[in-house]
Write a protein that holds these residues in place. Structure first.
Motif, PDB file in Angstrom:
ATOM      1  N   ASP A 101       0.998  -1.182  -0.026  1.00 24.68           N
ATOM      2  CA  ASP A 101      -0.128  -0.031  -0.170  1.00 24.68           C
ATOM      3  C   ASP A 101       0.851   1.202  -0.112  1.00 24.68           C
ATOM      4  O   ASP A 101       1.343   1.698   1.066  1.00 24.68           O
TER       5      ASP A 101
ATOM      6  N   PRO B 296      -7.635   1.733   2.082  1.00 25.29           N
ATOM      7  CA  PRO B 296      -7.527   0.911   0.874  1.00 25.29           C
ATOM      8  C   PRO B 296      -9.061   1.000   0.138  1.00 25.29           C
ATOM      9  O   PRO B 296     -10.114   1.081   0.673  1.00 25.29           O
TER      10      PRO B 296
ATOM     11  N   THR C 158     -12.087  -0.101  -1.601  1.00 22.45           N
ATOM     12  CA  THR C 158     -12.971  -1.417  -1.772  1.00 22.45           C
ATOM     13  C   THR C 158     -14.310  -1.058  -2.667  1.00 22.45           C
ATOM     14  O   THR C 158     -14.076  -1.269  -3.968  1.00 22.45           O
TER      15      THR C 158
ATOM     16  N   GLU D 194      -9.243  -6.149   2.861  1.00 19.69           N
ATOM     17  CA  GLU D 194      -9.142  -4.896   2.593  1.00 19.69           C
ATOM     18  C   GLU D 194      -9.721  -4.114   3.800  1.00 19.69           C
ATOM     19  O   GLU D 194      -9.444  -3.152   4.345  1.00 19.69           O
TER      20      GLU D 194
END
Length: 316
Positions: free
Chosen positions: A25, A77, A79, A159
């Motif tokens: 990430d 993150p 999604t 995630e």
């Protein structure tokens, strides 16, 4: 036979995925700290039972070092988009909560069926850990249902799990750490010291006073240590076993179960239980970090009083 080790492996796989995705990430400036933290936690689940006490101690110190040096950071993150979530909310409404109910139903109903039907004779699950194993099974079933029903991106569950764990941070391992601390205190003889003090205070033959001190002690030690699992070894060694069980012949199952519930009353009232009380306040962006505790006190105190009466009338 499915044993508790299978559940450890499942947890280890989850934390391994969190570590790998954290390392990849690039939007998180502390991605390598997160990856190291969740990776070490994965190692503890995979190999903790095979490592020496010294090696496990080094692993714990490494976790503390990473958290203490501020190397952990929140991630965000991608999604599902906000529009997709609103669409699912409009389409399904409160039905979205149904998969979450699969987990407790699987654990509860499965335990009943395993213990009170011929299914238990199959020996499929390790007898001591049936409920915990079924809890893990419920998580897997709920996850599969969500993937088939809602059709999110394949990595969305992992995630989202990573995002949540990054938000909680080091507090995620606080229950295990405090439970271990309770065992250390018990081995160090803290329970014997408290038992000696209590023995000088409690009137001889007074079952109710003994129950009262035991429950109040569970709540107080939980408030100090942040976890009922840490308080229980101390209070059981101090009062629960020598006085309530041995001297007064109380039912150990009742004393242990309801005594833990008395400790949980302390959990509701302490900032030391950061993962229960402080972290939710931060995630919900409450004006006061003690807002969750203030709302729980009115439940905790009457429940603690009920626990005292339940032990007194049910265990003796």
């Amino acid at each position: 036979m499915i044993t508790l080790t299978w559940l450890y492996v499942l947890a280890g796989i989850a934390f391994t995925l969190f570590a790998l995705l954290s390392a990849l990430d690039r939007t998180n400036g502390k991605r390598f700290g997160n990856a190291a933290f969740w990776g070490l936690l994965a190692i503890s689940f995979f190999f903790g039972g095979y490592l020496s006490d010294f090696a496990n101690g080094i692993l714990v110190l490494a976790l503390v070092g990473i958290a203490g040096l501020g190397w952990l950071g929140r991630s965000d993150p991608p999604t599902t988009s906000l529009e997709e979530r609103l669409g699912l909310s409009d389409t399904f409404g409160n039905k979205l909560f149904l998969p979450a109910l699969i987990i407790p139903i699987t654990a509860f109903a499965g335990t009943i069926l395993y213990n009170y039907t011929p299914f238990g004779e199959s020996g499929l699950f390790e007898a001591r850990w049936v409920t915990l194993i079924l809890l893990g099974l419920g998580v897997l079933i709920a996850l599969i249902v969500c993937l088939i029903w809602l059709r999110p991106p394949l990595l969305a569950p992992v995630e989202e799990g990573r995002r949540l764990m990054d938000s909680i941070g080091w507090a995620a391992v606080l229950p295990q750490m405090l439970a271990a601390l309770g065992a250390v205190f018990a081995l160090a003889g803290v329970g014997d010291v408290i038992g000696g003090i209590a023995g000088g205070i409690i009137p001889e033959g007074s079952v109710f006073i003994t129950v009262l001190i035991f429950c109040l002690g569970m709540a107080l030690f939980t408030m100090i240590m942040g976890n009922a699992f840490a308080a229980f070894p101390v209070m059981a060694a101090a009062i629960g076993i020598p006085f309530l069980v041995i001297d007064y012949g109380g039912n150990p199952a009742v004393i242990g179960a309801i005594g833990m519930l008395a400790g949980f009353c302390g959990t509701l009232m302490t900032p030391m239980a950061a993962n229960f009380n402080i972290v939710p306040a931060a995630l919900l962006e409450l004006k006061s970090q003690y807002g969750v505790i203030r709302m729980q006190v009115a439940t905790a105190i009457p429940l603690l009083a009920c626990n005292i009466l339940l032990i007194y009338f049910l265990a003796f």
